[in-house]
Write a protein that holds these residues in place. Structure first.
Motif, short mmCIF file in Angstrom:
data_model
loop_
_atom_site.label_atom_id
_atom_site.label_comp_id
_atom_site.label_asym_id
_atom_site.label_seq_id
_atom_site.Cartn_x
_atom_site.Cartn_y
_atom_site.Cartn_z
N GLN A 18 88.34 47.34 17.47
CA GLN A 18 88.55 46.03 18.08
C GLN A 18 89.42 45.14 17.20
O GLN A 18 90.20 44.33 17.72
N LEU A 62 84.60 46.07 26.19
CA LEU A 62 84.87 45.38 24.93
C LEU A 62 86.36 45.10 24.76
O LEU A 62 86.75 44.02 24.29
N PHE A 116 84.41 35.57 20.93
CA PHE A 116 83.76 36.37 19.88
C PHE A 116 82.24 36.35 20.04
O PHE A 116 81.58 37.37 19.80
N ASN A 167 88.16 41.60 24.39
CA ASN A 167 89.00 41.39 23.21
C ASN A 167 90.39 40.90 23.60
O ASN A 167 91.00 40.06 22.91
N PHE A 209 92.81 43.55 18.42
CA PHE A 209 92.99 42.11 18.26
C PHE A 209 94.33 41.80 17.61
O PHE A 209 95.08 40.91 18.05
N MET A 242 81.44 38.86 22.75
CA MET A 242 81.55 40.23 22.25
C MET A 242 80.34 40.60 21.41
O MET A 242 79.82 41.72 21.50
N THR A 244 91.48 37.33 23.67
CA THR A 244 91.92 36.68 22.44
C THR A 244 93.43 36.77 22.25
O THR A 244 94.02 35.93 21.57
#
Length: 472
Positions: free
Chosen positions: A363, A403, A449, A407, A367, A452, A410
């Motif tokens: 992740q 996930l 976040f 993610n 990111f 997540m 972001t």
């Protein structure tokens, strides 16, 4: 150099060319064919073609024989087969239909009416205009799945209204930027369709698995907006009667019936038909595209010009996605054939990571990739590198996909490459500064976040609905 080293060099050159600004799809295809020619080169096949050339052959025969010898390489067969595979992929058939639905809905003049109605309906809530803007963003983003379109349209519609109502600039900007990204997570999401095509995970299970996390993220956003409006009333003043007039109950009900419910019904009809097995994603997308046209006609917003624009944008975006798939499949096939995938697998196993550590590392990489790359490029090019590693750590690709979808929120919200902030800045009033927008999106980034972390702690948020609808 060994073949695995050549594969790593191939990956390094690709990353370098991407940062230099080369078109990603055609870079993938060019590198795939170039290195594939080396990987699949068979001297015997080439010399057999050349040996057919006799001493008394004419010039034309000589030229065609040399050309046949050069193209007598399996990489060209692979490229053609991969192109055909992508074009005949039934999962990807839903992409242009959902895109068309989104572009039609975007041009149907629904959003301004929807925002005005929700603004009146929520006027007694703290931060009522922010709540209305966030719900409108979520609903519109879900219907379109196009982040730039949602942020731009809501920036033109809701941001001036909130600034006029004395809302804090950063607070108002953050609401629009964060709300506009929700369409890549909440079903029916185009991003999830692309992930399903890349990973082989059932799209209906992905939709079921993404529903609760998507609602969780919307809920966290709403809690933040309302909570901060209570703690700091100055950033979201209560609207005056001049700004939000009193409307009789039955008139408000009619406004909701003609603005909120048609779009909500269209989304629920498309999503429900998929989740309950009444239609395949492609069939549901067809219903959605038709429903979008019906809405546009009902709102008297359907014109030939808007229809032509929607078709053009649909074709352009679909072509981009399909050529990315063609390039990615060709590139990854050659990369795997050279041993690059095996080398990465051995390296990751040598790190002796736990499943949680591997998830955090994956992740983190995704990111960071979200800064220079779009979500489509990450899903099609880089996520398949992680997929073969998931069985080694006992990670369900469905869980991993949700996930990743969280993610990727972001990637649109993280400065300095927060694309939603740049979309908003492009159409915002001159007094709105980019740093103010960056400041506004940071709390919403923190909410992502938090969501997540909750998914890590409570994985049943992902698995519950797929198990209820489809069993284990």
């Amino acid at each position: 150099m060994t073949d695995p080293q050549v594969a790593l060099a191939m990956l390094g050159i690709f990353i370098l060319l991407v940062f230099l600004g080369f078109p990603i799809a055609f870079t993938l295809m060019a590198l795939g064919i170039f290195f594939g020619y080396y990987a699949y080169f068979d001297p015997n096949r080439m010399w057999r073609s050349f040996n057919r050339l006799g001493e008394d052959a004419d010039t034309w025969t000589s030229v065609t024989t040399w050309i046949d010898g050069f193209f007598n390489n399996r990489i060209f067969d692979l490229f053609i087969n991969q192109t055909y595979t992508v074009m005949s992929n039934e999962v990807l058939t839903a992409v242009p239909l959902f895109l068309f639905m989104g572009y039609i809905v975007e041009r149907a003049n629904i959003v301004d009416r929807l925002f005005s109605t929700l603004n009146i309906a929520a006027k007694n809530l703290p931060g009522s205009m922010g709540v209305a803007a966030l719900i409108t963003c979520a609903l519109f983003a879900t219907a379109t799945g196009i982040v730039g379109a949602v942020v731009t349209l809501m920036g033109l519609l809701a941001l001036p209204a909130m600034l006029k109502a004395r809302y804090d600039t950063s607070f108002a900007s953050g609401i629009i930027c964060a709300g506009g990204t929700l369409g890549i997570l909440i079903p029916p999401s185009i991003m999830l369709i692309v992930y399903a095509a890349s990973s082989g995970v059932s799209i209906v299970r992905l939709y079921a698995g993404a529903l609760l996390p998507g609602l969780l993220l919307v809920g966290l956003y709403l809690v933040y907006v309302i909570g901060r409006s209570i703690l700091q009333p100055s950033i979201a003043p209560k609207p005056t009667k001049e700004e939000v007039p009193d409307v009789p109950f039955f008139q408000l009900a009619w406004m909701l019936f003609t603005s909120f419910f048609p779009l909500a019904f269209l989304i629920l009809a498309v999503l429900g038909s998929i989740l309950f097995g009444l239609a395949t994603p492609t069939e549901a997308a067809s219903i959605g595209a038709l429903g979008g046209m019906v809405l546009a006609i009902a709102y008297r917003a359907m014109t030939f010009q808007r229809l032509r624009e929607s078709v053009y944008l649909t074709v352009r975006t679909t072509a981009m996605v399909c050529w990315l798939f063609v390039g990615s499949y060709t590139f990854s096939s050659v990369f795997s054939y050279l041993g690059g995938e095996h080398l990465i697998s051995e390296f990751v196993q040598s790190l002796d990571l736990t499943p949680l550590q591997f998830l955090l590392l994956a992740q983190l990489i995704i990111f960071l990739l979200g800064w220079p790359l779009e979500w489509s490029e990450i899903i099609i090019i880089f996520v398949p590198i992680f997929l073969p590693l998931l069985p080694l750590f006992g990670i369900d690709p469905l869980f991993f996909g949700i996930l990743v979808a969280l993610n990727l929120q972001t990637s649109f919200l993280t400065p300095p490459m927060a694309m939603s902030a740049y979309y908003l800045k492009g159409i915002a009033p001159p007094q709105v500064q980019l740093m103010q927008i960056f400041k506004g999106v940071m709390p919403f980034l923190f909410m992502v976040f938090v969501s997540m972390a909750l998914i890590y702690i409570f994985p049943e948020l992902v698995f519950h609905l797929p198990q209820v609808f489809y069993g284990r």
